[in-house]
Design an enzyme around this catalytic site. Structure first.
Site, PDB file in Angstrom:
ATOM      1  N   SER A 127      86.493  58.319  34.093  1.00 28.05           N
ATOM      2  CA  SER A 127      86.767  59.410  33.546  1.00 28.05           C
ATOM      3  C   SER A 127      85.551  60.433  33.043  1.00 28.05           C
ATOM      4  O   SER A 127      84.596  59.876  32.800  1.00 28.05           O
ATOM      5  CB  SER A 127      87.682  59.053  32.109  1.00 28.05           C
ATOM      6  N   GLU A 129      85.194  61.339  30.112  1.00 29.80           N
ATOM      7  CA  GLU A 129      84.885  60.831  29.463  1.00 29.80           C
ATOM      8  C   GLU A 129      83.656  59.462  28.664  1.00 29.80           C
ATOM      9  O   GLU A 129      83.120  59.764  27.971  1.00 29.80           O
ATOM     10  CB  GLU A 129      85.684  59.427  28.291  1.00 29.80           C
ATOM     11  N   TYR A 151      86.493  53.413  24.535  1.00 36.61           N
ATOM     12  CA  TYR A 151      86.650  53.958  25.352  1.00 36.61           C
ATOM     13  C   TYR A 151      86.154  54.185  26.883  1.00 36.61           C
ATOM     14  O   TYR A 151      86.140  53.779  27.901  1.00 36.61           O
ATOM     15  CB  TYR A 151      88.280  55.423  25.448  1.00 36.61           C
TER      16      TYR A 151
HETATM   17  O1  F7E Z   1      92.651  64.549  22.632  1.00 36.42           O
HETATM   18  C1  F7E Z   1      90.868  66.982  19.734  1.00 36.42           C
HETATM   19  C2  F7E Z   1      90.347  65.730  19.546  1.00 36.42           C
HETATM   20  O2  F7E Z   1      93.254  62.752  22.490  1.00 36.42           O
HETATM   21  C3  F7E Z   1      91.716  65.777  22.980  1.00 36.42           C
HETATM   22  C4  F7E Z   1      92.489  61.069  27.710  1.00 36.42           C
HETATM   23  O3  F7E Z   1      94.041  60.951  28.734  1.00 36.42           O
HETATM   24  O4  F7E Z   1      91.085  62.586  28.712  1.00 36.42           O
HETATM   25  C5  F7E Z   1      92.221  62.360  27.424  1.00 36.42           C
HETATM   26  O5  F7E Z   1      91.131  61.889  26.598  1.00 36.42           O
HETATM   27  C6  F7E Z   1      91.066  66.617  22.138  1.00 36.42           C
HETATM   28  C7  F7E Z   1      89.831  65.583  21.559  1.00 36.42           C
HETATM   29  O6  F7E Z   1      92.760  63.503  25.015  1.00 36.42           O
HETATM   30  C8  F7E Z   1      93.946  66.061  18.052  1.00 36.42           C
HETATM   31  O7  F7E Z   1      89.248  65.684  19.143  1.00 36.42           O
HETATM   32  C9  F7E Z   1      92.584  67.839  17.916  1.00 36.42           C
HETATM   33  O8  F7E Z   1      88.329  66.880  21.491  1.00 36.42           O
HETATM   34  O9  F7E Z   1      94.278  64.744  23.765  1.00 36.42           O
HETATM   35  P1  F7E Z   1      93.139  63.933  24.193  1.00 36.42           P
HETATM   36  P2  F7E Z   1      90.998  63.037  25.321  1.00 36.42           P
HETATM   37  O10 F7E Z   1      90.138  62.159  24.594  1.00 36.42           O
HETATM   38  O11 F7E Z   1      90.245  64.226  25.657  1.00 36.42           O
HETATM   39  C10 F7E Z   1      89.787  61.542  29.059  1.00 36.42           C
HETATM   40  C11 F7E Z   1      90.243  63.098  30.436  1.00 36.42           C
HETATM   41  C12 F7E Z   1      90.605  60.183  29.246  1.00 36.42           C
HETATM   42  O12 F7E Z   1      90.730  59.867  30.233  1.00 36.42           O
HETATM   43  C13 F7E Z   1      91.800  59.698  27.916  1.00 36.42           C
HETATM   44  O13 F7E Z   1      92.961  58.880  28.573  1.00 36.42           O
HETATM   45  O14 F7E Z   1      91.543  67.370  21.059  1.00 36.42           O
HETATM   46  N1  F7E Z   1      92.487  66.673  19.108  1.00 36.42           N
HETATM   47  N2  F7E Z   1      93.732  67.469  17.208  1.00 36.42           N
HETATM   48  C14 F7E Z   1      92.772  65.783  18.380  1.00 36.42           C
HETATM   49  N3  F7E Z   1      93.004  65.094  19.714  1.00 36.42           N
HETATM   50  C15 F7E Z   1      94.945  64.000  19.438  1.00 36.42           C
HETATM   51  N4  F7E Z   1      95.039  62.596  20.321  1.00 36.42           N
HETATM   52  N5  F7E Z   1      95.446  64.580  18.497  1.00 36.42           N
HETATM   53  C16 F7E Z   1      95.012  65.522  17.929  1.00 36.42           C
HETATM   54  O15 F7E Z   1      95.271  65.867  16.543  1.00 36.42           O
END
Ligand code: F7E
Length: 349
Positions: A127, A129, A151
């Protein structure tokens, strides 16, 4: 006929990958947890249309013995390891289970493969990440890792395990360093789906507010259907290797929000509210991938633009709501054919 085994087959990527592999003439096997088998309507909605063509096996990532048995029985030509605790936010709430499941699961699979199917080609879902607090932009396969969550740490460990089994034991083990990839099958906890599902609800008058965290975070967002094609291409190479898979464009959460609301002629500022619960203790601020190696060596390129992705997700959520007024029950999923490794599965989550 080639045999593929997928962990995480009920997830977004597992469902698209199954479709792709069935289309390529593969016999497709999947590992599922027993809870999924007990509740197929809820847990298998993404693969319900494929169930008659899939062979599912009950096993747990936490149980080496259960994975060993499935691999010994199926003897796959290709194994795609997609299962994980994949929600970054949750990994701050429970670091222990994230590290245990993600690291041990990968280790158990690799160790079993080495014993019972050493010629099987292995794909590990690494990832972006892992880059976390990025050392350079854009990131390539050579960019050092600096994970910012349990993660991310678990994915670095999985990546290192995969490379080590390749170097030490000659396994054909490959890692795809995939950037965010989304679709109408994305889970509701991830920000893109949270946004598009709320946009649909707000449009239909079923909600008014969308609480969000950091709007400034930037991600390189692609379509999951494109990304599973890259996974498959990686395992068609003669030599195992590591590849970045990304679009090469980055957009902020706010830009996603603006576009999604614009799709239904609403002004996001009337609905989005800042909610401290959705900010992370350590944020990954900017991700942007350079997928030139995948383009060059795999001939892979994304086919879906950011705008098309947002629109497809919004339209799908609008259709879902209009199709099921007041929760009209969906047709029950056909019962899956499952071979149980039940005795070994006592520790299943
Ligand atoms: O967050 C911001 C949050 O949870 C994206 C997974 O598939 O991609 C994914 O990880 C961004 C972050 O995905 C909210 O802080 C703001 O900056 O959709 P996400 P992620 O963390 O980027 C990678 C490549 C993986 O490998 C992972 O498994 O959005 N954000 N407000 C928020 N995020 C969430 N979930 N909810 C909010 O309300």
């Amino acid at each position: 006929m080639k045999k593929a085994l997928i962990t995480g087959i009920t997830g977004q990527d597992g469902s698209y990958l199954s479709e792709w592999l069935l289309g390529q003439g593969y016999e497709v096997h999947g590992i599922v947890r027993r809870v999924a088998i007990e509740d197929p309507d809820h847990r298998m909605w993404r693969i319900r249309h494929l169930l008659p063509r899939l062979q599912l096996h009950s096993a747990s990532l936490e149980s080496y013995a259960s994975l060993f048995q499935v691999l010994a029985r199926v003897q796959p030509d290709e194994c795609y390891h997609l299962a994980a605790q994949s929600f970054v936010s949750y990994s701050f709430e429970d670091e222990f289970s994230t590290l245990n499941t993600n690291i041990n699961g990968t280790h158990h699979l690799l160790a079993s493969l080495k014993e019972v199917a050493p010629r099987c080609r292995f794909y590990f879902a690494a990832s972006s990440e892992m880059f976390g607090k990025v050392r350079e932009t854009p990131q390539t396969e050579a960019t050092p890792f600096h994970p910012r969550s349990a993660y991310g740490i678990s994915k670095v460990a999985g990546f290192d395990l995969t490379r080590n089994y390749r170097e030490a034991y000659g396994l054909k083990a490959t890692s795809g360093i995939l950037y965010n990839h989304e679709s109408p099958r994305r889970g509701y906890e991830f920000v893109t789906r949270k946004i598009t599902s709320h946009v649909a609800k707000i449009k239909f008058g079923l909600a008014d507010k969308l609480p969000l965290g950091n709007l400034e975070a930037k991600r390189d967002w692609g379509h999951a259907r494109d990304y599973v094609r890259a996974m498959w291409l990686m395992l068609q190479q003669d030599q195992p290797d590591d590849y970045v898979v990304a679009t090469g464009q980055t957009w902020s959460v706010q830009q996603f929000v603006e576009l999604a609301f614009a799709c239904v002629d609403l002004d996001w500022r009337d609905h989005v509210v800042s909610d401290p619960r959705f900010f992370r203790p350590a944020e990954v601020h900017l991700l942007l991938g350079d997928a030139s190696k995948a383009r060059r060596q795999l001939g892979w390129a994304p086919s879906c633009s950011f705008q098309e992705l947002v629109e497809e997700m919004v339209v799908d959520d609008l259709e879902r709501l209009s199709d099921s007024p007041a929760g009209r029950p969906a047709a029950a999923a056909p019962r899956p054919t499952v071979s149980l490794v039940a005795a070994m599965d006592a520790g299943a989550r």
